[in-house]
Design a protein around this motif. Structure first.
Motif, PDB file in Angstrom:
ATOM      1  N   ILE A 135       0.842  -1.193   0.000  1.00  0.00           N
ATOM      2  CA  ILE A 135       0.000   0.000   0.000  1.00  0.00           C
ATOM      3  C   ILE A 135       0.878   1.243   0.000  1.00  0.00           C
ATOM      4  O   ILE A 135       1.732   1.399   0.871  1.00  0.00           O
ATOM      5  N   PRO A 136       0.671   2.168  -0.937  1.00  0.00           N
ATOM      6  CA  PRO A 136       1.454   3.404  -0.915  1.00  0.00           C
ATOM      7  C   PRO A 136       1.241   4.148   0.404  1.00  0.00           C
ATOM      8  O   PRO A 136       0.133   4.190   0.923  1.00  0.00           O
ATOM      9  N   SER A 137       2.316   4.696   0.930  1.00  0.00           N
ATOM     10  CA  SER A 137       2.199   5.344   2.234  1.00  0.00           C
ATOM     11  C   SER A 137       2.451   6.847   2.128  1.00  0.00           C
ATOM     12  O   SER A 137       3.478   7.285   1.597  1.00  0.00           O
ATOM     13  N   LEU A 138       1.518   7.608   2.682  1.00  0.00           N
ATOM     14  CA  LEU A 138       1.655   9.063   2.693  1.00  0.00           C
ATOM     15  C   LEU A 138       2.908   9.481   3.463  1.00  0.00           C
ATOM     16  O   LEU A 138       3.548  10.486   3.149  1.00  0.00           O
ATOM     17  N   ALA A 139       3.273   8.656   4.449  1.00  0.00           N
ATOM     18  CA  ALA A 139       4.434   8.989   5.291  1.00  0.00           C
ATOM     19  C   ALA A 139       5.701   9.180   4.464  1.00  0.00           C
ATOM     20  O   ALA A 139       6.611   9.906   4.860  1.00  0.00           O
ATOM     21  N   SER A 140       5.749   8.535   3.279  1.00  0.00           N
ATOM     22  CA  SER A 140       6.975   8.623   2.469  1.00  0.00           C
ATOM     23  C   SER A 140       6.962   9.825   1.523  1.00  0.00           C
ATOM     24  O   SER A 140       7.911  10.038   0.773  1.00  0.00           O
ATOM     25  N   VAL A 141       5.889  10.621   1.527  1.00  0.00           N
ATOM     26  CA  VAL A 141       5.760  11.702   0.535  1.00  0.00           C
ATOM     27  C   VAL A 141       6.452  12.973   1.028  1.00  0.00           C
ATOM     28  O   VAL A 141       6.064  13.549   2.054  1.00  0.00           O
TER      29      VAL A 141
END
Ligand SMILES: Cc1ncc(COP(=O)(O)O)c(C=O)c1O
Length: 314
Positions: free
Chosen positions: A5-11
């Motif tokens: 799942i893509p994670s917002l934390a990495s943006v």
């Protein structure tokens, strides 16, 4: 479910250093949603997240949605379906053609149905999906572009995320948002998020002409969310039409990429950035204003646009 799942934390949130911003003493930081995931890039993952949860909750075995032959939405939906172990059906505008996007859709395992132009115009009918649901029982229908209130709600966490990233760029606050608007779903999500926070102004740079009904769609989404129909502004960034490029846009895109190191594409992000330059140069923002520019992705679509861009600069 073993989906990654893509994670917002990495943006990341990155400061943008461009001469026209420095001259006007306006500061911009780019929220790099294009970096969230190589396949589920940009605002697409966030617009899809609640639709995917609903599909899973309903026990759906597949997803059905629609778009054009370069659609960023279908691209992300097909990739997401594959990751979630769901089948996918794409209803495409126009006649069969083999674009880079279509090749990816096939690689992701999406079953394609070309509706022609007339057939695609039928999508606004309330019963449009009925025959497809009969043909693919148990499939979950995702509206065009991943829109609707579920799509908007998927974008509200961006507001809290930016707050957590401010310290990394030495900001303690900011005054507003600037982003490309196609259906206005992402913008509505930010307005809903801001309504519960600081009510910062959200500026939507329209990728298509104002006559395409984005203002009505945003009002409807905010009404459905129980949020006041305020706190945003739509500006025409379309340069004569959706998907229309001209030489100044092509030059601006390449120059901005070269100076900033941020990749752009001509349909949404470069138009939004170019409209921002117009407003900044026109003195619309007071000195010292800090803005968040949302990079909404779409870079997969750049492949089809590249020949046109090259042609404009020849
Ligand atoms: C790259 C990109 N940016 C912006 C948008 C606009 O998003 P929205 O439809 O939520 O306004 C879209 C899709 O429509 C898109 O693909």
């Amino acid at each position: 479910m073993s989906a990654s799942i893509p994670s917002l934390a990495s943006v990341p949130l990155q400061r943008l250093d461009l001469p026209w911003l420095r001259e006007a003493d306006v500061q911009v930081a780019v929220l790099r949603l294009d970096l969230v995931d190589p396949e589920l890039s940009g605002n697409k993952w966030f617009k899809l997240a609640h639709h995917l949860t609903a599909a899973q909750a309903s026990g759906a075995s597949g997803l059905i949605s629609l778009g054009g032959p370069h659609s960023n939405h279908l691209h992300a939906l097909a990739a997401a379906a594959k990751r979630y172990g769901l089948a996918s059906v794409g209803l495409l505008r126009g006649n069969p053609q083999q674009t880079a996007t279509v090749e990816d859709l096939q690689r992701f395992g999406m079953q394609l149905h070309w509706l022609g132009y007339g057939g695609y115009r039928e999508r606004h009918r309330a019963d449009f999906f009925n025959s497809w649901q009969e043909r693919f029982p148990g499939y979950y229908c995702v509206p065009e572009g991943g829109g609707g209130l579920a799509g908007a709600r998927g974008c509200t966490p961006l507001v809290d995320h930016v707050q957590t990233r401010l310290a990394a760029i030495s900001w303690d606050d900011y005054e507003g948002w600037w982003l490309a608007a196609g259906t206005g779903t992402t913008l509505a999500g930010l307005v809903i998020g801001e309504a519960q926070r600081r009510r910062r102004m959200v500026h939507g740079a329209l990728a298509g002409p104002p006559s395409h009904g984005v203002a009505d769609e945003v009002s409807r989404l905010l009404r459905d969310a129980g949020t006041a129909d305020s706190g945003y502004q739509l500006v025409d960034a379309s340069r004569g039409g959706f998907g229309r490029f001209d030489e100044p846009l092509a030059r601006f895109l390449l120059e901005t990429e070269a100076v900033s190191g941020v990749p752009l594409e001509p349909v949404y992000t470069a138009k939004a950035m170019m409209a921002l330059r117009l407003y900044v140069r026109g003195g619309y923002f007071a000195c010292g204003t800090r803005l968040i520019f949302v990079h909404t992705g779409g870079l997969q679509g750049r492949r089809a646009a590249q020949a046109q861009l090259d042609g404009l600069l020849r």
